[in-house]
Design a protein around this motif. Structure first.
Motif, mmCIF file in Angstrom:
data_model
loop_
_atom_site.group_PDB
_atom_site.id
_atom_site.type_symbol
_atom_site.label_atom_id
_atom_site.label_comp_id
_atom_site.label_asym_id
_atom_site.label_seq_id
_atom_site.Cartn_x
_atom_site.Cartn_y
_atom_site.Cartn_z
ATOM 1 N N ASP A 1 4.229 7.317 8.861
ATOM 2 C CA ASP A 1 2.859 6.955 8.473
ATOM 3 C C ASP A 1 2.564 5.610 9.146
ATOM 4 O O ASP A 1 3.298 4.638 8.940
ATOM 5 N N TRP A 2 1.508 5.566 9.963
ATOM 6 C CA TRP A 2 1.242 4.382 10.790
ATOM 7 C C TRP A 2 1.042 3.123 9.949
ATOM 8 O O TRP A 2 1.578 2.075 10.252
ATOM 9 N N ARG A 3 0.284 3.240 8.866
ATOM 10 C CA ARG A 3 -0.127 2.041 8.128
ATOM 11 C C ARG A 3 1.035 1.392 7.393
ATOM 12 O O ARG A 3 1.196 0.174 7.406
ATOM 13 N N TRP B 1 8.575 7.594 -1.708
ATOM 14 C CA TRP B 1 8.394 6.272 -1.092
ATOM 15 C C TRP B 1 8.937 5.158 -1.963
ATOM 16 O O TRP B 1 8.559 5.018 -3.123
ATOM 17 N N LYS B 2 9.852 4.357 -1.381
ATOM 18 C CA LYS B 2 10.348 3.166 -2.072
ATOM 19 C C LYS B 2 10.073 1.980 -1.158
ATOM 20 O O LYS B 2 10.626 1.905 -0.055
ATOM 21 N N PHE C 1 8.087 10.047 6.927
ATOM 22 C CA PHE C 1 7.879 11.182 6.018
ATOM 23 C C PHE C 1 8.558 12.468 6.470
ATOM 24 O O PHE C 1 8.651 13.432 5.705
ATOM 25 N N GLN C 2 9.069 12.521 7.718
ATOM 26 C CA GLN C 2 9.746 13.746 8.160
ATOM 27 C C GLN C 2 10.702 13.453 9.308
ATOM 28 O O GLN C 2 10.431 12.597 10.156
ATOM 29 N N ARG C 3 11.819 14.198 9.314
ATOM 30 C CA ARG C 3 12.773 14.105 10.422
ATOM 31 C C ARG C 3 13.062 15.530 10.901
ATOM 32 O O ARG C 3 13.334 16.414 10.083
ATOM 33 N N ILE C 4 12.984 15.733 12.206
ATOM 34 C CA ILE C 4 13.180 17.073 12.782
ATOM 35 C C ILE C 4 14.289 16.983 13.826
ATOM 36 O O ILE C 4 14.327 16.038 14.621
ATOM 37 N N PRO D 1 0.828 -1.210 0.000
ATOM 38 C CA PRO D 1 0.000 0.000 0.000
ATOM 39 C C PRO D 1 0.859 1.256 0.000
ATOM 40 O O PRO D 1 1.909 1.293 0.626
ATOM 41 N N LYS D 2 0.401 2.259 -0.741
ATOM 42 C CA LYS D 2 1.140 3.526 -0.799
ATOM 43 C C LYS D 2 0.823 4.338 0.445
ATOM 44 O O LYS D 2 -0.319 4.369 0.885
ATOM 45 N N PRO D 3 1.829 4.992 1.043
ATOM 46 C CA PRO D 3 1.539 5.760 2.263
ATOM 47 C C PRO D 3 0.628 6.962 1.996
ATOM 48 O O PRO D 3 0.674 7.559 0.919
ATOM 49 N N GLN D 4 -0.168 7.250 2.999
ATOM 50 C CA GLN D 4 -1.037 8.430 2.924
ATOM 51 C C GLN D 4 -0.168 9.681 3.073
ATOM 52 O O GLN D 4 0.808 9.672 3.836
#
Length: 511
Positions: free
Chosen positions: A437-439, A501-502, A444-447, A183-186
Motif C-alpha cells: 500500500d503506497w501511503r 496491519w500492525k 498486503f500480498q506476497r507472490i 493511518p490505516k492502510p487502504q
C-alpha cells in the motif's frame, strides 16, 4: 659583516607562535564592523529628507498619527518638521484643482492637510464594513459571556470566528490538539496469476505497453523484440536487429515509434508502420541498460554502464546532454513533465535528480547503501519510489525529501511499478513479487509464481513489471523466459482477505 641573530628560548618562541596564531584566527574578517547608532541615525535622516521628503508627511488617520510622528521624530532628528502646525502644507505632490473647470491659482496649488474634524465627519459618513458589523455584533464583555454561559458563541458561531480572526487570535488556539495517529492502510484486493505467455528463447528483460492499450512489447536476451496482443496474449510481431540482449523498450505516445536499447551499446528507433529501424543514436561507450521518453517533448533519455545518462533529440539524433556525475553503472532512468524532468538511479547507490535544461544535477540522494536498480514515479502524486537490495524508499519531489522505507522484501529488487490506486509492486531477483500500500507501506500480498515446466527453480527472477494503461493487469518479465500476466481477484472481499496491519513506528528508519 654578519649580524648576530638574537637567540630566544624555546618557551619564548612557542609563546610568540601561539600569540601570532591566536591573532590570526581570532579576527573574523567576514564579520562587518559594528554599526554606530549616531551616524546611522544621521544617514537615515538625510536619506529620508533627500529621497522621501515629498511623501513623508501625507495625511494619515488619527490612530496612526502618534506612531508616525514618533517614528519620523526618531529617524529625522532635527531635520523633522513639527507636526503641531495646523496649516502644514504638502508641497511635494502634483497640484490638482478642487473640481472640474476650476483654474489652478496660487491658493489651489497648495494642498492643505484636512482638519481632524473633517476626517472624523468623513469617517462617520462612510458605510461600515461587513466584518466590522459582525465584530461589533458579537463582541461582548467577559461579564456577558459569564452571564449567558456561552450563549452568544453558540448563536453566532460564524461571526465569532470572524471576530476571533479580526482580533488577531486563531481558531486553532481554542481547539485541543489531536494526538498523531498512524493511518490505516487502504484495502486492496489480492492479485492472482491470469496468464503465462511463452515465446522468447532467453530471459525477458524489459516491457512497454502501447498508449492505446491494444498490445505490449518485450525485449529479451534472445536479441529479439516481440509485440504481443494484450487481450489474447498472442504474438503479433518479432523484430530482429540487436546483436545482444535488449535491456530497454519504450513506445512513444507522440509518434508511431518504438525505441529500444541493448547491451550492444545501440539505441534504435523503429517505425511501426514499416517495422524497420529508421534511426540509430550513437554515443554510449558501453551497454545501455534503460531507456525512457519524455512525456511532453521529443526527447529520449538512455542510461548506460559507462556511468552516464544521455539525452537525445529524437528527430535530429543529436546528443543534447551527457549527464555525468554517477561513479558507476546507471541502471535506471525516468522522465516526467514537471521538474526535475530526469531522475536516474545507479550502482553507486545514489539517485540523482537532473535539471534537463542545464544538463546538471539538481540533487543527489545518498540514503541507499546498495545499488539502485529501479525507480517508479507515482502517476498522480508528486512522489517516487526507488528499489535497492537494502530497502524500497519513497521520496517527495522536487528536492527528493525522504518519506518512508518499505522494508521486508529481502532480495535484489530489479523492478518497481505503481498504479493510481496506490498499489506498489516490487519484483526481485529470486522470483518474489511483493504488493504494497503506497501511503502506509503495508505489505498486503506476497507472490512467488512457479517457474515454467522444464526450467530450473533457480531461474525464477523478475526483471521487469508494468501495469497496463487500464491498471487492471500487471505484466511481469521473468528469467524462466515467460511473460506472466496478473489480475485482481474479483471474488476477494475485506472479510475474506482482511488487512492484518500492525504499525511498526519504531522501524521507520531513514537508512
Amino acid at each position: 659583516m654578519a649580524e648576530d641573530v638574537q637567540k630566544h628560548s624555546v618557551h619564548t618562541l612557542v609563546f610568540r607562535s601561539l600569540k601570532r596564531t591566536h591573532d590570526m584566527f581570532v579576527s573574523d574578517h567576514a564579520k562587518s564592523i559594528a554599526q554606530d547608532e549616531e551616524s546611522h541615525k544621521m544617514k537615515m535622516g538625510v536619506k529620508l529628507k533627500a529621497d522621501y521628503s515629498a511623501v513623508l508627511h501625507m495625511p494619515v488617520l488619527k490612530e496612526g498619527t502618534e506612531r508616525v510622528s514618533q517614528l519620523a521624530g526618531s529617524m529625522l532628528g532635527h531635520y523633522a518638521q513639527p507636526r503641531d502646525d495646523p496649516d502644514y502644507l504638502i508641497t511635494g505632490t502634483h497640484a490638482y484643482p478642487s473640481g472640474p473647470g476650476v483654474a489652478l491659482t496660487a491658493d489651489t496649488k497648495m494642498h492643505r492637510n484636512p482638519s481632524e474634524g473633517g476626517v472624523h465627519s468623513m469617517a462617520l459618513a462612510l458605510p461600515p464594513s461587513q466584518a466590522r458589523l459582525d465584530a461589533s455584533r458579537t463582541a461582548s464583555s467577559v461579564g456577558d459571556i459569564h452571564r449567558h454561559a456561552g450563549g452568544a458563541e453558540r448563536s453566532h458561531p460564524h461571526s465569532t470566528a470572524v471576530s476571533l480572526l479580526e482580533g488577531g487570535g486563531t481558531r486553532n488556539s481554542t481547539l485541543a490538539r489531536k494526538a498523531p495517529t498512524m493511518p490505516k492502510p487502504q484495502w486492496h484486493p489480492p492479485w492472482k496469476l491470469f496468464r503465462v505467455i511463452s515465446g522468447h528463447l532467453g530471459w525477458v528483460r524489459s516491457i512497454a505497453v502501447e498508449p492505446g492499450n491494444q498490445w505490449f512489447v518485450t525485449g529479451s536476451a534472445d536479441r529479439t523484440i516481440k509485440i504481443w496482443d494484450l487481450a489474447s496474449g498472442k504474438l503479433k510481431l518479432s523484430l530482429t536487429g540487436h546483436i545482444s540482449t535488449v535491456r530497454g523498450v519504450a513506445v512513444s505516445n507522440r509518434s508511431p515509434y518504438l525505441f529500444s536499447c541493448g547491451e550492444d551499446k545501440q539505441v534504435k528507433c523503429w517505425d511501426l508502420e514499416y517495422n524497420k529501424v529508421i534511426r540509430h543514436y550513437h554515443g554510449h561507450l558501453s551497454a545501455v541498460y534503460d531507456i525512457d521518453l519524455h512525456p511532453t517533448i521529443d526527447v529520449l533519455v538512455t542510461c548506460s554502464r559507462d556511468s552516464t545518462a544521455r539525452v537525445w533529440d529524437i528527430r535530429s539524433k543529436a546528443n543534447v546532454h551527457t549527464l555525468t556525475g554517477h561513479t558507476n553503472t546507471v541502471a535506471t532512468v525516468r522522465c516526467q513533465g514537471a521538474e526535475p524532468q530526469v531522475i536516474t538511479g545507479s550502482h553507486d547507490s545514489t539517485i540523482r535528480l537532473w535539471d534537463l535544461i542545464a544538463g546538471k544535477t539538481r540533487a543527489t540522494l545518498t540514503n541507499h547503501k546498495k545499488s539502485v536498480r529501479t525507480l517508479a514515479l507515482h502517476p498522480r502524486q508528486y512522489t517516487f519510489a526507488s528499489g535497492s537490495a537494502d530497502n524500497i524508499k519513497q521520496w517527495m519531489f522536487p528536492d527528493g525529501n525522504f518519506i518512508q522505507n518499505l522494508s521486508g522484501h529481502n532480495a535484489i529488487i530489479n523492478t518497481l511499478a505503481v498504479n493510481s490506486d496506490g498499489v506498489l509492486v516490487s519484483g526481485a531477483d529470486n522470483g518474489t513479487i511483493h504488493m504494497w500500500d503506497w501511503r502506509t507501506g503495508y505489505n498486503f500480498q506476497r507472490i512467488h509464481a512457479a517457474v515454467q515446466p522444464g526450467s530450473l527453480d533457480s531461474e525464477s527472477g523478475i526483471f521487469a513489471c508494468m501495469f497496463d494503461n487500464s491498471e487492471s493487469r500487471l505484466i511481469t518479465a521473468e528469467a524462466d523466459k515467460t511473460i506472466k500476466v496478473y489480475k485482481e481477484d474479483d471474488t476477494a472481499t475485506e472479510e475474506s482477505h482482511p488487512v492484518n496491519w500492525k504499525p511498526e513506528i519504531l522501524k521507520r528508519k531513514r537508512f
